[in-house]
Design a protein around this motif. Sequence first.
Motif, PDB file in Angstrom:
ATOM      1  N   MET A  32       7.149-107.676  23.684  1.00 54.54           N
ATOM      2  CA  MET A  32       8.577-107.462  24.222  1.00 54.54           C
ATOM      3  C   MET A  32       8.406-108.991  25.226  1.00 54.54           C
ATOM      4  O   MET A  32       7.743-108.758  26.426  1.00 54.54           O
ATOM      5  N   VAL A  82      10.604-111.936  27.082  1.00 52.87           N
ATOM      6  CA  VAL A  82      12.123-112.180  27.436  1.00 52.87           C
ATOM      7  C   VAL A  82      12.261-113.611  27.894  1.00 52.87           C
ATOM      8  O   VAL A  82      11.470-113.931  28.705  1.00 52.87           O
ATOM      9  N   ASP A 106      15.293-110.265  17.290  1.00 53.99           N
ATOM     10  CA  ASP A 106      15.538-111.589  18.266  1.00 53.99           C
ATOM     11  C   ASP A 106      16.683-111.655  18.883  1.00 53.99           C
ATOM     12  O   ASP A 106      17.776-111.247  18.170  1.00 53.99           O
ATOM     13  N   SER A 133      14.764-114.026  23.248  1.00 59.25           N
ATOM     14  CA  SER A 133      14.080-113.039  23.540  1.00 59.25           C
ATOM     15  C   SER A 133      13.556-112.257  22.077  1.00 59.25           C
ATOM     16  O   SER A 133      14.438-112.314  21.355  1.00 59.25           O
ATOM     17  N   THR A 134      12.215-111.954  22.261  1.00 57.53           N
ATOM     18  CA  THR A 134      11.709-111.509  20.965  1.00 57.53           C
ATOM     19  C   THR A 134      11.126-110.190  21.070  1.00 57.53           C
ATOM     20  O   THR A 134      10.127-110.096  22.084  1.00 57.53           O
ATOM     21  N   GLY A 135      11.199-109.217  20.232  1.00 56.34           N
ATOM     22  CA  GLY A 135      10.418-107.966  20.311  1.00 56.34           C
ATOM     23  C   GLY A 135       9.559-107.914  18.853  1.00 56.34           C
ATOM     24  O   GLY A 135      10.191-108.119  17.945  1.00 56.34           O
ATOM     25  N   LEU A 154      15.823-105.721  25.405  1.00 61.34           N
ATOM     26  CA  LEU A 154      15.932-107.302  25.195  1.00 61.34           C
ATOM     27  C   LEU A 154      17.365-107.824  25.842  1.00 61.34           C
ATOM     28  O   LEU A 154      17.248-108.539  26.723  1.00 61.34           O
ATOM     29  N   SER A 156       7.511-108.880  30.652  1.00 64.75           N
ATOM     30  CA  SER A 156       7.007-108.522  29.230  1.00 64.75           C
ATOM     31  C   SER A 156       5.890-107.441  29.329  1.00 64.75           C
ATOM     32  O   SER A 156       5.465-107.119  30.140  1.00 64.75           O
TER      33      SER A 156
END
Length: 415
Positions: free
Chosen positions: A407, A409, A335, A344-346, A183, A23
């Motif tokens: 970020m 993951v 996403d 995982s998301t940013g 990601l 992260s």
Amino acid sequence: MILSSSGLPPPWQQPAISCRHFSIVCGASSSLAGPGPEKKEVVLIGGTGRVGSSTARALARVWPDLQLVLAGRNRERGEGIASEIGAGTKFRAVDIEDLNSVAQAIEGAKLVIHSAGPFQRKNRCTVLEAAIETKVPYIDVCDDLTHAQLAKSLHNKAVEAGVPAIITTGLYPGVSNIMAAELVRLARESSAGSRPRELRFSYFTAGSGGVGPTILATSFLLLSEQVLTYSKGKVVKLDPFSGERIVDFGKAVGKRSVFLINLPEVTTAHEILNIPNVTAKFGTAPFFWNWLLSQIAGMEFLEDYSKVESFARLSDPAVRAIDVLVGGKVSMRVDLDCKDGTRSTGLYTHPDLSVCAGAATAAFVVPILQGKTLPGVWFPEEREGIPIECREGLLEKASTGTSRYAMIVSYYHLH
């Protein structure tokens, strides 16, 4: 309920922390710190426009020893902006449709940044051709897939000339592509070896984000095109500004409606990152604008650029008036869903689109001026353009001034 593999909550609920293993969470950094290069000339084609001038200001803050040249048509405006930026910034007149004019304007420069849109319906990459001819490294902020593919067709010529070029940089596309690439890489390299299944780009801008009529025209032009999406590895064409989805952009923005829009990162993510299902959606505020855009989508007048340009100029005063009320906040959420159920998301949120667009473009300058980009024409996801070891630094630089950048993951989404 959402649980991450680290035991952390999802990014939009986290405090500002940093843990490199899985992260990266960055708050508002004051500058793009780091040692500056020797004095080098950087020419900004379209440097008198919103994105170009914002990029110049960001570069002047980061590398005050750069010789910045704003190249455009309006000398009075250009010299005024150059004087405001200071640090020896100059103006240079150029006709971007004339290859010789562009070549003369960029001859001897260490980099040319092309931000003179719109890129839609341009059947020639004049600035890139001039860059290859004069052997000047190149960056653009193209947001049109057809034009980007035309630029990509010059790849072999760029390799032969030894010219590095990165296309579709900026905020989105650009930073969003790098977020997606990271990601995907981190998910695949995780202990579980997750296999990506679906990638969703979601964008929100309050009002117009403070942009001018040129970028407003670009937005209208995008509404004339069928939207390319990918489902199970196959292209699916859908109507523009359809397919409403509600997306949570976090506390600063909240839940917003987003709609399908045709952007190049959908195709590049599918082809370069090998993701079978990809979409991009965009929304704005107040919601009335979303309704209006949905009504305009597909209208016949959008086929005539001169009419689109006129409509953008007529709309500009009303757009600016509403911008005063709603501000220029921008948020991106990327996403990635994997086949093993992990996600995982940013998330990237900035209070001012006109500022962060410049910071984002300036971030792409770093690897190319440092000689990290190989000769050829590259999309942001391609490692030859932005090496993996440069991605984290690029994202940190692009997040300057953000209210939230995260970020995260490989967390599990439990229904």
